[in-house]
Design a protein around this motif. Structure first.
Motif, short mmCIF file in Angstrom:
data_model
loop_
_atom_site.label_atom_id
_atom_site.label_comp_id
_atom_site.label_asym_id
_atom_site.label_seq_id
_atom_site.Cartn_x
_atom_site.Cartn_y
_atom_site.Cartn_z
N LEU A 34 93.93 9.21 21.84
CA LEU A 34 92.64 8.63 22.24
C LEU A 34 91.53 9.67 22.38
O LEU A 34 90.43 9.48 21.90
N PHE A 35 91.83 10.77 23.07
CA PHE A 35 90.80 11.73 23.42
C PHE A 35 90.81 12.99 22.54
O PHE A 35 89.97 13.86 22.71
N LYS A 36 91.80 13.11 21.64
CA LYS A 36 91.91 14.26 20.73
C LYS A 36 91.92 15.59 21.49
O LYS A 36 91.13 16.50 21.22
N VAL A 37 92.83 15.71 22.46
CA VAL A 37 93.04 16.92 23.24
C VAL A 37 94.53 17.26 23.21
O VAL A 37 95.35 16.44 22.81
N ASN A 38 94.87 18.46 23.65
CA ASN A 38 96.27 18.87 23.74
C ASN A 38 96.74 18.76 25.19
O ASN A 38 96.14 19.35 26.08
N VAL A 39 97.81 18.00 25.41
CA VAL A 39 98.37 17.81 26.75
C VAL A 39 99.54 18.76 26.92
O VAL A 39 100.44 18.80 26.09
N THR A 40 99.53 19.53 28.01
CA THR A 40 100.64 20.45 28.26
C THR A 40 101.68 19.87 29.22
O THR A 40 102.85 20.19 29.12
N LYS A 41 101.24 18.99 30.13
CA LYS A 41 102.16 18.48 31.14
C LYS A 41 101.70 17.12 31.64
O LYS A 41 100.50 16.86 31.72
N VAL A 42 102.66 16.25 31.99
CA VAL A 42 102.35 14.94 32.56
C VAL A 42 103.21 14.74 33.80
O VAL A 42 104.43 14.84 33.73
N LEU A 71 95.74 19.40 30.86
CA LEU A 71 95.25 19.69 29.52
C LEU A 71 95.36 21.18 29.21
O LEU A 71 95.45 22.00 30.12
N LYS A 72 95.33 21.49 27.91
CA LYS A 72 95.35 22.88 27.48
C LYS A 72 94.07 23.57 27.98
O LYS A 72 93.02 22.94 28.08
N LYS A 73 94.18 24.85 28.31
CA LYS A 73 93.05 25.59 28.87
C LYS A 73 91.86 25.55 27.91
O LYS A 73 92.00 25.74 26.72
N GLY A 74 90.69 25.27 28.46
CA GLY A 74 89.47 25.20 27.66
C GLY A 74 89.12 23.80 27.19
O GLY A 74 88.03 23.59 26.68
N GLN A 75 90.00 22.83 27.36
CA GLN A 75 89.73 21.45 26.93
C GLN A 75 89.43 20.58 28.13
O GLN A 75 89.86 20.88 29.26
#
Length: 83
Positions: A34-42, A71-75
């Motif tokens: 949906l948001f086009k970001v990288n998820v590192t943890k949930v 989210l990944k750092k910077g996003q």
């Protein structure tokens, strides 16, 4: 949007209310799509329903599941614009 979830945004974390049957893998995949970001943890939290007295009767608030997505750092995700 609570004060606690707003403070988490400084740590690259976003809070979502999700379906009670959603898994961490499903949440990660859908947020990335949906948001086009990288998820590192949930992280997920099940909030159980609460009972309280309202006008002399017992009322039940609905329980729900919420996900804290890192989210990944910077996003970042801008929640206020909507989808």
């Amino acid at each position: 949007m609570t004060e606690k979830s707003t403070n988490l945004s400084s740590l690259n974390k976003v809070v979502f209310k999700v379906a009670p049957f959603a898994t961490k893998a499903n949440i990660k995949k859908s947020i990335e799509k949906l948001f086009k970001v990288n998820v590192t943890k949930v992280n997920t939290i099940n909030l159980h329903p609460r009972f309280k007295m309202v006008r002399g009767r017992v009322a039940k608030s609905s329980g729900y599941k919420k996900a804290i997505v890192t989210l990944k750092k910077g996003q970042s995700i801008d929640i206020t614009t909507g989808i």
